[in-house]
Design an enzyme around this catalytic site. Structure first.
Site, PDB file in Angstrom:
ATOM      1  N   SER A  42       0.824  -1.207   0.000  1.00 29.96           N
ATOM      2  CA  SER A  42       0.000   0.000   0.000  1.00 29.96           C
ATOM      3  C   SER A  42       0.859   1.259   0.000  1.00 29.96           C
ATOM      4  O   SER A  42       0.535   2.248  -0.669  1.00 29.96           O
ATOM      5  CB  SER A  42      -0.929  -0.018   1.215  1.00 29.96           C
ATOM      6  OG  SER A  42      -1.689   1.166   1.279  1.00 29.96           O
ATOM      7  N   GLU A 132      -0.980   9.533  12.152  1.00 30.48           N
ATOM      8  CA  GLU A 132      -2.210  10.252  11.838  1.00 30.48           C
ATOM      9  C   GLU A 132      -3.313   9.770  12.777  1.00 30.48           C
ATOM     10  O   GLU A 132      -3.532   8.560  12.934  1.00 30.48           O
ATOM     11  CB  GLU A 132      -2.650  10.011  10.393  1.00 30.48           C
ATOM     12  CG  GLU A 132      -3.892  10.813  10.022  1.00 30.48           C
ATOM     13  CD  GLU A 132      -4.441  10.449   8.666  1.00 30.48           C
ATOM     14  OE1 GLU A 132      -4.523  11.330   7.797  1.00 30.48           O
ATOM     15  OE2 GLU A 132      -4.815   9.266   8.475  1.00 30.48           O
TER      16      GLU A 132
END
Length: 227
Positions: A42, A132
């Protein structure tokens, strides 16, 4: 490994808050906590899509959501409360904040995104790692999950009429959040206004049968005495 350890570090602080509120407060702003670590495949796919050179240094500088944590809250005000609590930690430094609650995305998405940096101490070095953190309500979390599945199903080529319905659904979810928070506030205010002090010993003795119950308790205690 550094990104995994960064997730563990921040998750530990979130879980401490979760446990504290669960056992010592009358309202827990945290409904659910989850985390995810992007896979190498990814990461590389995102790097190629953004035109980032495929070396570790470039990827580390350009892709800042490799480590991610999501906190789901009951109410909109809870999202900001959790933000303030996490930002108050000395070893969590907020480097960027995107408030999509006050300024939602064009598709209607509402969430609070924080980019934080935390220190991970390895055996031979210390590294600063970005994490995040997404903080959003239950209603918006459900909407975002559905939106993600729709985009995946249509390979991002979602028909316009479906996009319009998604945007309207986001507005409906936001109105639900506002209504539920208002009702929650009214209920808490009513409870605070009508809260009575706990009864003392004299009050208990005025309750029917209280004297008899107290006497039974006294007899049980006295029967266990050995002096």
């Amino acid at each position: 490994m550094a990104y995994k350890f960064a997730i563990d570090t921040v998750m530990a602080k979130v879980n401490i808050l979760n446990e504290e509120f669960r056992y010592t407060h009358d309202h827990n702003p945290i409904e659910h906590v989850g985390s995810r670590l992007k896979t190498p495949a990814s990461i590389l796919e995102k790097a190629r899509r953004r035109g980032v050179p495929l070396d570790l240094e470039s990827i580390a500088e350009s892709i800042l959501d490799i480590a991610g944590i999501r906190v789901t809250c009951s109410f909109v005000s809870d999202t900001y409360a959790i933000r303030d609590m996490l930002a108050g930690h000395e070893d969590i430094r907020v480097t960027e904040e995107k408030d999509y609650i006050r300024e939602p995305k064009p598709n209607g998405y509402r969430s609070l995104h924080l980019l934080v940096s935390t220190t991970v101490r390895m055996s031979d070095r210390s590294v600063e790692v970005p994490v995040e953190i997404q903080i959003r309500t239950i209603a918006m979390d459900f909407w975002a999950s559905l939106e993600h599945k729709i985009y995946y199903k249509y390979a991002k080529a979602v028909p316009q009429d479906l996009l319009d319905e998604l945007r309207e659904a986001a507005e409906t979810a936001h109105r639900l959040d506002e209504t539920m928070e208002r009702l929650h506030g009214e209920v808490r205010e009513l409870g605070d206004r009508e809260r009575l002090p706990l009864p003392g010993p004299d009050d208990l003795r005025r309750i029917p049968l209280a004297e008899g119950l107290l006497q039974v308790l006294a007899d049980r205690v006295n029967s266990r005495r050995t002096d």
